[in-house]
Enzyme design. Structure first.
Site, short mmCIF file in Angstrom:
data_model
loop_
_atom_site.label_atom_id
_atom_site.label_comp_id
_atom_site.label_asym_id
_atom_site.label_seq_id
_atom_site.Cartn_x
_atom_site.Cartn_y
_atom_site.Cartn_z
N ASP A 16 0.86 -1.07 0.19
CA ASP A 16 -0.12 0.33 0.04
C ASP A 16 0.87 1.18 -0.03
O ASP A 16 0.75 2.16 -0.83
CB ASP A 16 -1.02 0.03 1.03
N ARG A 45 1.08 5.23 17.10
CA ARG A 45 0.99 6.27 16.06
C ARG A 45 1.35 7.53 16.37
O ARG A 45 2.05 8.20 15.49
CB ARG A 45 -0.54 6.07 15.65
N SER A 60 -5.02 -8.93 8.50
CA SER A 60 -4.42 -7.71 8.59
C SER A 60 -3.82 -7.43 9.72
O SER A 60 -4.58 -7.78 10.77
CB SER A 60 -5.45 -6.52 8.31
#
Length: 403
Positions: free
Chosen positions: A18, A98, A179
């Site tokens: 991706d 993150r 995933s």
């Protein structure tokens, strides 16, 4: 080409399909130079070829930064001190990573003179929020580009076609059924058979922990030492943050510790089913809780538990760089000043059992707790306390029938 413009974009890059196709897409649609940024947080991926792959995909440069020490020291351990878990069981392994990755990306963008930031998060997940809230907090002047909310690519097959058209190197064309996201704290699994929450996860899905049934037939004991709520030793050996967590990961993994199956509420409004493996983190959370039982007074412990729920929401929702998170972190740090001592655990076939704890400044006083002596605590004093404590309920009962 898009009507929007950008001169130089820093892309959060993993080396996967991706983010690899995002590189030529950004150049094609924004006419910009693309710089890739990849953070090493202890994921299982081999990052040795990431820079070369990014360049081959069309990037002008790729920065690979080892943030493992900072991740454990400044993000995981403060989260451990807080006791935050999302929706009772999730130890926030993806969420807490993150803001650090995005901060490294912002710092790189400032260093190379970029005017835009980009990520490969989909428009249905939480990560897009986490990345972009960090961008907004640390680089509010920069443009944000989220290809998954703009482009025509909607499947792995679309991405493979685009990669072939733009000569993007792809190492594999076979899609994983799951995933996954991993770092030194955890490994998550979504998709595949997990989309049906009635089905038991396949044993072959797990990659970090053994099946509890196949774990050793004898329990293992270990001791974890803490200073001011921060783990510093395992079985008496002083260890740095990364080495300590890796050691506990090894112990927990071989005993099948740390598996969580959760249907969670995503920030964007939908529910999702995920399975997480967090072996070392599970050991640390139980050990830390055990030590706090000795070191924290009742009011502080109970209020801290309440705030931990809010803290977990801030982490999950990507609000690590918010004023409230800073304020709550200051509170949690203050609560840990006496959380120094050692906790003893027993691990056996997926279970973690607290079997001993001692604190340098323990509030547990045997003379008060004993059932056999009244030298310190006069049991007769309890009568007056109970009368006053129960007075509101007594008044309510006496007056409820008066009409």
């Amino acid at each position: 080409m898009s009507n929007a413009t950008a001169n130089k974009v820093v892309l959060a890059y993993s080396g996967g399909l991706d983010t690899s196709v995002i590189v030529p897409w950004l150049k094609e649609h924004y006419g910009c130079e693309v710089v890739c940024y990849c953070a090493n947080l202890g994921q299982d991926d081999d990052l040795s070829g990431v820079e070369a792959k990014a360049i081959a995909s069309g990037a002008s440069a790729c920065y690979v930064e080892d943030l493992r020490e900072e991740f454990v020291r400044d993000f995981l351990f403060p989260m451990l001190q807080s006791g935050a878990t999302y929706e009772r069981t999730y130890l926030l392994g993806t969420s807490i990573a993150r803001p650090l990755i995005a901060r490294g990306q912002v710092q790189t963008a400032l260093k190379v003179g970029a005017d835009a930031l980009s990520h490969g998060c989909t428009g249905k997940g939480n990560d897009q929020v986490r990345f972009e809230l960090t961008y907004m907090a640390l680089a509010p002047h920069m443009k944000i580009i989220a290809p998954w909310r703009e482009w025509h690519i909607r499947s792995r097959e679309d991405a493979l076609d685009y990669a072939a058209l733009h000569n993007v190197p792809v190492t594999s064309t076979r899609a994983s059924i799951y995933s996954r996201d991993g770092n030194i704290w955890h490994l998550s699994h979504e998709g595949g058979s997990l989309e049906d929450p009635w089905l038991e996860p396949e044993l072959t899905m797990f990659q970090r922990t053994v099946t509890p049934e196949e774990a050793p037939d004898l329990p293992e004991y270990l001791e974890i030492g803490f200073e001011r709520g921060i783990p510093v030793s395992v079985n008496g050996e002083q260890l740095g943050p990364v080495a300590l967590l890796q050691t506990l990961n090894d112990i927990g993994a071989r005993h099948g510790v740390g598996r969580v199956d959760l249907v969670e509420n995503r920030l964007v409004g939908m529910k999702s089913h995920g399975v997480y493996e967090t072996p070392g983190g599970t050991l640390l959370y139980r050990a830390h809780q055990g030590l706090e039982e000795l070191a924290l007074d009742r009011e502080t412990l109970h209020f801290k538990d309440t705030l931990a729920i809010r803290f977990s929401e801030l982490i999950y929702n990507g609000q690590w760089w918010s004023p409230l998170r800073y304020a709550l972190s200051a509170f949690f740090t203050e609560t840990q000043k006496n959380v120094t001592g050692v906790t003893r655990l027993k691990v056996f076939k997926g279970g973690v059992y607290l079997v001993g704890r001692k604190a340098e400044r323990s509030l547990y006083v045997p003379d008060l707790a004993t059932f056999s002596e009244d030298a310190v605590y006069n049991q007769a004093d309890a009568e007056g306390f109970i009368k006053l404590f129960g007075l509101p309920q007594k008044v309510e009962a006496l007056t409820s029938g008066a009409e």
